[in-house]
Structures are given as C-alpha cells and as structure tokens.
Design an enzyme around this catalytic site. Structure first.
Site, PDB file in Angstrom:
ATOM      1  CE1 TYR A 106       3.557   3.694  45.308  1.00  0.00           C
ATOM      2  CE2 TYR A 106       1.462   4.765  45.772  1.00  0.00           C
ATOM      3  CZ  TYR A 106       2.251   4.001  44.946  1.00  0.00           C
ATOM      4  OH  TYR A 106       1.749   3.546  43.761  1.00  0.00           O
TER       5      TYR A 106
ATOM      6  CG  ASP B 145      14.885  -7.279  37.095  1.00  0.00           C
ATOM      7  OD1 ASP B 145      14.717  -7.976  38.123  1.00  0.00           O
ATOM      8  OD2 ASP B 145      16.016  -7.061  36.602  1.00  0.00           O
TER       9      ASP B 145
ATOM     10  CG  ASP C 197       0.922   1.300  41.584  1.00  0.00           C
ATOM     11  OD1 ASP C 197      -0.308   1.125  41.502  1.00  0.00           O
ATOM     12  OD2 ASP C 197       1.522   2.204  40.982  1.00  0.00           O
TER      13      ASP C 197
ATOM     14  CG  ASP D 211      -2.097  -1.016  36.873  1.00  0.00           C
ATOM     15  OD1 ASP D 211      -2.719  -1.145  37.950  1.00  0.00           O
ATOM     16  OD2 ASP D 211      -2.203  -0.008  36.142  1.00  0.00           O
TER      17      ASP D 211
ATOM     18  CE  LYS E  98      16.908  -4.243  40.223  1.00  0.00           C
ATOM     19  NZ  LYS E  98      17.031  -5.159  39.061  1.00  0.00           N
TER      20      LYS E  98
HETATM   21  C1  IPM Z   1      -3.644   1.942  42.893  1.00  0.00           C
HETATM   22  C2  IPM Z   1      -3.506   3.313  42.301  1.00  0.00           C
HETATM   23  C3  IPM Z   1      -3.040   4.283  43.377  1.00  0.00           C
HETATM   24  C4  IPM Z   1      -1.690   3.811  43.854  1.00  0.00           C
HETATM   25  C5  IPM Z   1      -3.003   5.764  42.948  1.00  0.00           C
HETATM   26  C6  IPM Z   1      -4.358   6.235  42.487  1.00  0.00           C
HETATM   27  C7  IPM Z   1      -2.486   6.647  44.044  1.00  0.00           C
HETATM   28  O1  IPM Z   1      -2.651   3.290  41.205  1.00  0.00           O
HETATM   29  O2  IPM Z   1      -4.395   1.804  43.868  1.00  0.00           O
HETATM   30  O3  IPM Z   1      -3.030   1.013  42.383  1.00  0.00           O
HETATM   31  O4  IPM Z   1      -0.660   4.143  43.250  1.00  0.00           O
HETATM   32  O5  IPM Z   1      -1.646   3.104  44.849  1.00  0.00           O
HETATM   33 MG    MG Z   2      -2.086   1.354  40.606  1.00  0.00          MG
END
Ligand code: IPM
Ligand code: MG
Length: 352
Positions: free
Chosen positions: A136, A218, A242, A246, A186
């Site tokens: 990042y 993975d 990240d 999700d 990893k």
């Molecule tokens: C999160 C989001 C952010 C990230 C984006 C919006 C930059 O996906 O907070 O998970 O990748 O950290």
């Molecule tokens: Mg995210």
C-alpha cells in the site's frame, strides 16, 4: 469528546448521519462534533481528497468517524488525487497502524450468511490488519521497459519494528479473547512474509499463554469459509487483511455489518486516538436512495466509544440495540429485507 465526522462519498453521508444520530441519542457529556470533507467530495470542493483543513480537524479531534470514499468519476485522476488517498492519508498521517475488524454472526442471521448456518454460527473472530505498510505504501509506478513494454510495479516491504508493534497489539487482543492468535502470511514465497513470521515468533515469546499459529494466506482464505470457527484473532499485513476482511464480512451475512477501528497506539481499550469506519466502500450505485445499511457505521461508532473514550457501557448498549434490531427482523436490502437507511437508524435509536 471531540469527534470529527467525515462522511465522504456515495453512501458515506447517509450511513454516517445515522451513526451520528445514535451517538447523539446517548446524551454523552461534552460531545462535540467537528465536520470535515474528504474523498471525491473534497476533491470537487478543494481540489484534494484530503485537504489541509480536514487533516487539521482530524488532528484536533479525539476520534474520527469516517463514512466511505470512492467515486468512479475520479478513477482517472492521478493517484494522489483519488478519493482513496483520503483514507490512506489519514491512516498514515495519524500513524493509525492497527486496524481491528471484528466479525461475529448476529443471532438470527444464520441464513443470511453465504455459508451453511451451522458453519456460520461459529464465527467470532477479530482480524488485526496492519495499516501503515506493505504494498500500500511502498514505492510504485508504471514504467516503460527498454523494449517498450509498460510495467506496473508496487514494492512490498515490512520493517521489523512495523511487524513488532502490530504483533504486540494482536497478542494483547488475543489475551483479552480466547487466547488464540493466527498470523497469516505468504512465507513460502515472499521474503517480506518470512521476516513477518520470524518477528511474530520473537514477539510471541513474551506471550506464552497465547497459542500462536501460522497460516499461508491462500489456506487462510479457504479455512475462513471451510471452518471459520477455528479463528480467534488473525493478524496479517495490509493487503492480505484487506482481502480477508471483505471475505469475513460475507461469512457473517453482509459487508453492511462490519465495523472497524484504526488505532495508533499499542492499546486496544480506552483513551487512544482512532479512526472508525465501516469496512465497506461508497457504493455509488445505491447512493442517495435510502438503501444502504447503516449498521456497520453505527457499530463503528460503538467501537469509537470503546477504544477512544473507554465507554464500554455505551458501546455495549449500541451493539445490543443493533443486535435486537436484527433479531426483530429489521433488515436492509443487503440482508434480503426492505428497510431503508433511515428506518434502520430509527429502529436502532428506539432500542437504545
Ligand atoms: C478498506 C478499503 C480501503 C483499503 C480502500 C478504500 C483504500 O478497501 O478499508 O478495506 O484498501 O484499505
Ligand atoms: Mg477493503
């Protein structure tokens, strides 16, 4: 209690509005709300996604409640002007290196999960995601090679002190939970991960009562849907965290339910400056239509009270009000229901 409120883009303003109403309903003594503009909205108004006055407001506040940023009209801007730079810039400028993303199935949502109910009901985990390093924030670019081909590149790196501080925080979080920590990397391919793993093992010597394990990312992605109940605390780098967070959100039913805290000091309870945001994005496709689920932002406000102000009782009250709202069948479209953003906010406030 100075709280900066940065609604941002898309559904950000709608969901943030409901979270602010919840905070106001608690009648907290000395609550002061400071406004700030971020993301595409800020770029339109001030030519920058994180204008200096917003950063000043963030510095002056004890905590920041953040909505979401992202706006497809800005996708072609130079990277430093894109909406996402607002959140990345705040994390970096304020030294918020630890991102806590808890995922727990709310009673009654067993059928909303993408997993089988008996698997989903086991989920109660905390992802501790490093937030200031990794690909990042490494050097990056698109360059043209000698033979004329374009090449995109992003440098992945972690210095040992960056790993150490997030590892300490994760071990402490595990101490306060079920005493299990899984470090995800990893290391079979990446040198960055090799160092990560070594440092986590070193730090672990100071926490003999925490059961430490390691998993390749993975496999972790696979285990998260196979048997999520095996995880207590997961610690991982910025990029893997990240992605896995999700994924965890769909395991509990909806990304509209997952809150997060981004902290800058080595403690997870009380009196630390932090930024609080739902883990979802700005969802421009449903913005302004009263369709977004504000619960992730409302739950982020609960985390704000807990971590930045040590107000555990009020935090628990919010979480319980959200749980009862869901148990009463009040759900947004993300959970197959028909309740709007406002109505969900109303329902939570009533139950407070
Ligand atoms: C999160 C989001 C952010 C990230 C984006 C919006 C930059 O996906 O907070 O998970 O990748 O950290
Ligand atoms: Mg995210």
């Amino acid at each position: 209690m100075k709280i900066a409120v940065f609604p941002g883009d898309g559904i950000g303003p709608e969901v943030t509005r409901e979270a602010v109403r919840v905070l106001q309903a608690l009648d907290l003594p000395g609550l002061v709300l400071l406004d700030g503009v971020v993301g595409g909205a800020a770029w339109r108004r001030h030519g920058h996604p994180l204008p200096p006055q917003t950063l000043e407001t963030a510095r002056a506040a004890d905590a920041i409640l953040f909505g979401a940023v992202g706006d497809f009209e800005c996708d072609r801007l130079e990277r430093h002007l894109r909406p996402e730079q607002a959140i990345l810039g705040l994390r970096k400028e304020l030294g918020l290196f630890a991102n806590l993303r808890p995922a727990k199935l709310f009673a009654g949502l067993e059928d909303a999960s993408a997993l089988r109910p008996e698997v989903a009901s086991q989920i109660d985990l905390l992802i501790v995601r490093e937030l200031n390093g990794d690909v990042y924030f490494g050097e990056k670019g698109i360059r043209t090679l000698d033979d004329g081909r374009r090449q995109g590149w992003d440098l992945m790196s972690y210095a040992e002190d960056e790993v150490r501080r997030i590892a300490h925080l994760a071990f402490r979080a595990a101490q306060g939970r079920r005493g299990k920590l899984c470090s995800v990397d990893k290391a079979n391919v990446l040198e960055t991960s090799q160092l990560w793993r070594e440092v986590v093992i070193e730090v672990g010597c100071a926490y003999p009562e925490v059961e430490l394990s390691h998993m390749y990312v993975d496999n972790a992605a696979m285990q998260l849907v196979r048997n999520p109940g095996q995880f207590d605390v997961v610690v991982t780098g910025n990029l893997f965290g990240d992605i896995l967070s999700d994924q965890a959100s769909m395991c509990v039913g909806s990304i509209g339910l997952l809150a997060s805290a981004s902290l800058g000091s080595d403690q997870t309870a009380g009196g630390t400056k932090g930024l609080y945001e739902p883990i979802h994005g700005s969802a421009p496709d449903i913005a302004g239509q009263d369709k977004a689920n504000p619960m992730a932002t409302i739950l982020s406000a609960a985390m704000l009270l807990r971590h930045s102000f040590g107000r555990e009782a009020e935090a628990a009250r919010i979480e319980s009000a959200v749980a009862r709202t869901l148990a009463d069948g009040i759900r947004g479209g993300d959970l197959g229901g028909s309740n709007g953003t406002r109505a969900i906010g109303d329902a939570v406030v009533e139950r407070l």
